[in-house]
Design a protein around this motif. Structure first.
Motif, short mmCIF file in Angstrom:
data_model
loop_
_atom_site.label_atom_id
_atom_site.label_comp_id
_atom_site.label_asym_id
_atom_site.label_seq_id
_atom_site.Cartn_x
_atom_site.Cartn_y
_atom_site.Cartn_z
N GLN A 16 0.83 -1.20 0.00
CA GLN A 16 0.00 0.00 0.00
C GLN A 16 0.87 1.26 0.00
O GLN A 16 0.54 2.25 -0.65
CB GLN A 16 -0.92 -0.01 1.24
N LEU A 17 1.99 1.21 0.72
CA LEU A 17 2.90 2.36 0.73
C LEU A 17 3.50 2.60 -0.65
O LEU A 17 3.71 3.75 -1.04
CB LEU A 17 4.01 2.14 1.76
N GLU A 61 0.89 4.44 -2.54
CA GLU A 61 0.82 5.84 -2.13
C GLU A 61 2.01 6.64 -2.63
O GLU A 61 1.90 7.83 -2.90
CB GLU A 61 0.73 5.92 -0.61
N LYS A 116 1.62 6.38 -6.98
CA LYS A 116 0.35 6.51 -7.69
C LYS A 116 0.28 7.88 -8.37
O LYS A 116 0.50 8.91 -7.75
CB LYS A 116 -0.81 6.34 -6.72
N GLU A 129 -1.75 12.64 -7.71
CA GLU A 129 -1.68 12.06 -6.37
C GLU A 129 -0.41 12.50 -5.65
O GLU A 129 -0.44 12.86 -4.47
CB GLU A 129 -1.73 10.53 -6.48
N GLN A 130 0.73 12.49 -6.37
CA GLN A 130 1.98 12.91 -5.76
C GLN A 130 1.96 14.41 -5.46
O GLN A 130 2.50 14.86 -4.45
CB GLN A 130 3.16 12.58 -6.68
N LYS A 148 0.08 14.95 -2.22
CA LYS A 148 0.88 14.63 -1.05
C LYS A 148 1.91 15.72 -0.75
O LYS A 148 2.12 16.09 0.41
CB LYS A 148 1.57 13.29 -1.27
#
Length: 617
Positions: free
Chosen positions: A266-267, A270, A273, A408-409, A412
Motif C-alpha cells: 500500500q505504501l 501511495e 500513484k 496524487e503525488q 501529497k
C-alpha cells in the motif's frame, strides 16, 4: 593437616609454591583484562556496524524506512546497538569488580607473604647463630681438655725425672692444674650453651616454624578462595546481561513479526500513484481513403469554429498509449540544451576561418506564425517539433505548486507543505506569546527591562505570521484544487512541461485550460500557447511512429564540441555530419551522425551546407 607439622623442613619449597600461586592469580587478572578488551572491541565494532547502516538524515534512505521491512531492519540496528551496550557493561563490571579488586588483593598478598617469610628467615638465622655458638663452645671445650691432658702428662714426666729440679716440677704441676681449671670452665660453658641451643631448637621446630607455616597456609587458602570467588563473579557478570540480551533478541524477533507485506504494498501505491486513468482504445485509421483530414472532434476547423473539443485522457475518441511511446525518440525530439550555446574558442572564430561562411542567423518568429507555417506545410513536421522544443525551453526549476508532479503525488507534496507551514506558524505564535508575556512583565516591572524594545520584535513576528498564513492559504487553495474542492483557476492555463499530454478541459471562450500528463508535468501559459499545445497533442498522435527526419544538408565541424548536456551531441573538428534542422534563432543546429546518434550543436561551431531544394520550415 598443618603445613607447620607436615612440612616443617620444606621452607624453600613453600616459598616457591606461594610465589607460583601469586603468579597464577596475576595470570588470571591478565586473562580477564584481555577479555574486557575483546568485549570493548566487539562492542565498538557492533556500534560502528549499526551506525554504518543507519539511514542518513534528510536523504532518500530515510524515506525508504517507512516500509515495515525497513523498519524491522532499523529496529535490528537499534537492538544491536543496545546489544553492544551490554558487552560494554560486561567489560566495565569485570574491570571494576574483578580486575581492580584482584590487583589490590595481589599487592596485599605479596606484602603478607613477604612478612611471613621474613619471620621464617629470621628464625632460621637465630637458630643458626645458636648452633654456631654451640659449635664454638664445643671446640673450645675439646681444645682445653686436650691441653689439660698434655699438661698433666708433662707434669708426670717431670715428676718422674730425678734430674729435674724441684722448681721445674712445681712449675709443671701448677701449669697442669691451670689447664684442668680451664677445661672445667669450658665444659661448664659448653653445657650451658648446649642446653640453650636445645631449647631454642625445640622452640624453632615446634613453635616458631609451625606458627609461620600456618600463617602461610592460611594466606594461600585465602588466595585460592579469592580466585574461586573471582571466577564465580566472572560467570555471574555474564549471566546478569543475558536477560537484557534476550530482550534485545526478542525485540528483533518482534520487529521481524511486525513486517506487513500488504502495508508495504500500500505504501508503494501511495508513493508512486499518479492518479491517471489507463489509456483507452486506439481508433482504426483507414488509409484506403484519400489522405484528407475531415471535420472531426480533434480537427483544427472544429477546434476553431466550434470551440475546443474535450480531449479526455483515456476516452475512446483519441486515446494514447503513453507507456508504449518510444521515450528515447521523444526525448531527442523534445529536448534541447536548456541554456545558450557556448561561444567558439578564443583562438579562432568562424569569422577568422578563411572563406568560412557564417552560420545562418534567423530571427525568432512569433508563436502564431510558426503554427500557421506548420498548418500549411504538413510534410515539414520536424518544424513543429522544433517549435515544441522552443516551448519546452521555457520550463525551468520545479514549480512552486508542484505542478510538475502527477495528481496524487502533487496532493501529497502540497499536504506536506501545508503541514510544514502550520508548524512554522505555531512556532511563530508561541514566540509571539512569549514576547507578549515578557512585555507585560516589563510593563508591570519597568526595572526589569524596557517594554518598548520588544515592540519591534513583536511586529516582526506578527509580519512573519501573516506571511506564513498567506503562504498557507495559497498552498491550501492549490490543495483544494487538486482534491476537487475548488474549481480550476480560469485566469491561467495549465499545460504540460515534459514529453506527453493527456487531458484538456473544455473552454468555450478560448480561455486557458487545465492540462495533465502521465509523466506528471504541469505548467502555465497564455491561451494562445495552450491552443497550440492542444493541436500539438493531436498531431503528435499522428506522427509518433514516423520515420527519422530527412537530411536537409550537410555540415562540417569547425571546432571540437563536447556535448555534455541532455539533447546535445559531441563532434570532432573536421567531422562531416548531416543537418536535419536549421538554427531557429536559439543558436543551436540539429545534426545527425547516423540513424541512432543525433542532437544539437552550437551553430557557430559548424559550417552548414544546405541542399538547394531544402526549404526553411
Amino acid at each position: 593437616m598443618s603445613w607447620g607439622t607436615e612440612l616443617w623442613d620444606q621452607f624453600d619449597n613453600l616459598e616457591k609454591h606461594t610465589q607460583w600461586g601469586i603468579d597464577i592469580l596475576e595470570k588470571y587478572i591478565k586473562f580477564v583484562k584481555e577479555r574486557t578488551e575483546i568485549e570493548l572491541s566487539y562492542a565498538k565494532q557492533l556500534r560502528n556496524l549499526s551506525k554504518k547502516y543507519q539511514p542518513k538524515k534528510n536523504s532518500k534512505e530515510e524515506e525508504e524506512y517507512r516500509y515495515t521491512a525497513c523498519k524491522a531492519f532499523l529496529a535490528t540496528l537499534n537492538e544491536m546497538n543496545d546489544y553492544a551496550g551490554q558487552h560494554e557493561v560486561i567489560a566495565e563490571n569485570m574491570t571494576s569488580q574483578i580486575i581492580a579488586e584482584l590487583v589490590r588483593y595481589v599487592q596485599e598478598l605479596k606484602q603478607e607473604r613477604k612478612s611471613h617469610f621474613h619471620d621464617g628467615r629470621k628464625a632460621q638465622q637465630h637458630i643458626e647463630t645458636c648452633w654456631k655458638q654451640l659449635e664454638s663452645s664445643k671446640r673450645r671445650f675439646e681444645r682445653d681438655c686436650k691441653e689439660a691432658d698434655r699438661a698433666q702428662q708433662y707434669f708426670e714426666k717431670m715428676d718422674a725425672d730425678i734430674n729435674v729440679t724441684k722448681a721445674d716440677v712445681e712449675k709443671a704441676r701448677q701449669q697442669a692444674q691451670a689447664r684442668h681449671q680451664m677445661a672445667e670452665e669450658s665444659k661448664t660453658d659448653y653445657s650451658s650453651i648446649l642446653q640453650k641451643f636445645n631449647h631454642e631448637q625445640h622452640e624453632y621446630y615446634h613453635t616458631h616454624i609451625p606458627n609461620i607455616f600456618q600463617k602461610i597456609q592460611e594466606m594461600e587458602e585465602r588466595r585460592i578462595v579469592r580466585m574461586g570467588e573471582s571466577v564465580k563473579t566472572y560467570a555471574e557478570l555474564d549471566r546478569q546481561v543475558i536477560p537484557i540480551i534476550g530482550k534485545c533478541l526478542d525485540g528483533i524477533v518482534k520487529a521481524a513479526e511486525s513486517i506487513d507485506p500488504k502495508n508495504d504494498s500500500q505504501l508503494v501505491v501511495e508513493a508512486y500513484k499518479s492518479g491517471f486513468e489507463p489509456p483507452g482504445d486506439i481508433e482504426f485509421e483507414d488509409y484506403t481513403q484519400p489522405m484528407k483530414r475531415t471535420v472531426s472532434d480533434n480537427s483544427l476547423s472544429n477546434s476553431r469554429g466550434e470551440g475546443k473539443s474535450e480531449l479526455k485522457f483515456g476516452g475512446k475518441s483519441k486515446g494514447k498509449l503513453w507507456p508504449f511511446i518510444k521515450k528515447n525518440k521523444l526525448m531527442s525530439l523534445l529536448t534541447s540544451p536548456h541554456q545558450p550555446p557556448p561561444p567558439p574558442p578564443a583562438s579562432a572564430s568562424p569569422s577568422a576561418v578563411p572563406n568560412g561562411p557564417q552560420s545562418p542567423k534567423q530571427q525568432k518568429e512569433p508563436l502564431s506564425h510558426r503554427f500557421n507555417e506548420f498548418m500549411t506545410s504538413k510534410p515539414k513536421i520536424h518544424c513543429f517539433r522544433s517549435l515544441k522544443r522552443g516551448l519546452s525551453l521555457k520550463l525551468g526549476a520545479t514549480p512552486e505548486d508542484f505542478s510538475n508532479l502527477p495528481p496524487e503525488q502533487r496532493r501529497k507534496k502540497l499536504q506536506q507543505k501545508v503541514d510544514e507551514l502550520n508548524k512554522e506558524i505555531q512556532k511563530e505564535m508561541d514566540q509571539r506569546d512569549a514576547i507578549t508575556k515578557m512585555k507585560d512583565v516589563y510593563l508591570k516591572n519597568p526595572q526589569m527591562g524596557d517594554s518598548a524594545s520588544l515592540g519591534h520584535k513583536l511586529g516582526e513576528v506578527s509580519q512573519n505570521i501573516e506571511k506564513l498564513r498567506l503562504e498557507t492559504q495559497k498552498f491550501e487553495a492549490w490543495l483544494a484544487e487538486v482534491e476537487g474542492r475548488l474549481p480550476a483557476r480560469s485566469d491561467q492555463a495549465r499545460r504540460q512541461s515534459g514529453m506527453y499530454e493527456a487531458q484538456n478541459a473544455p473552454s468555450v471562450n478560448n480561455c486557458a485550460q487545465d492540462r495533465e500528463s502521465p509523466d506528471g508535468s504541469y505548467t502555465e501559459e497564455q491561451s494562445q500557447e495552450s491552443e497550440v499545445k492542444v493541436l500539438a497533442t493531436d498531431f503528435d498522435d499522428e506522427f509518433d511512429d514516423e520515420e527519422p527526419l530527412p537530411a536537409i544538408g550537410t555540415c562540417k565541424a569547425l571546432y571540437t564540441f563536447e556535448g555534455q548536456n541532455e539533447g546535445t551531441i559531441s563532434v570532432v573538428e573536421g567531422e562531416t555530419l548531416f543537418v536535419i534542422e536549421e538554427d531557429k534563432g536559439d543558436g543551436w543546429t540539429r545534426i545527425r551522425r547516423n540513424e541512432d546518434e543525433e542532437g544539437y550543436v552550437p551553430t557557430s561551431y559548424v559550417e552548414v551546407y544546405l541542399d538547394k531544394n531544402a526549404k526553411d520550415c
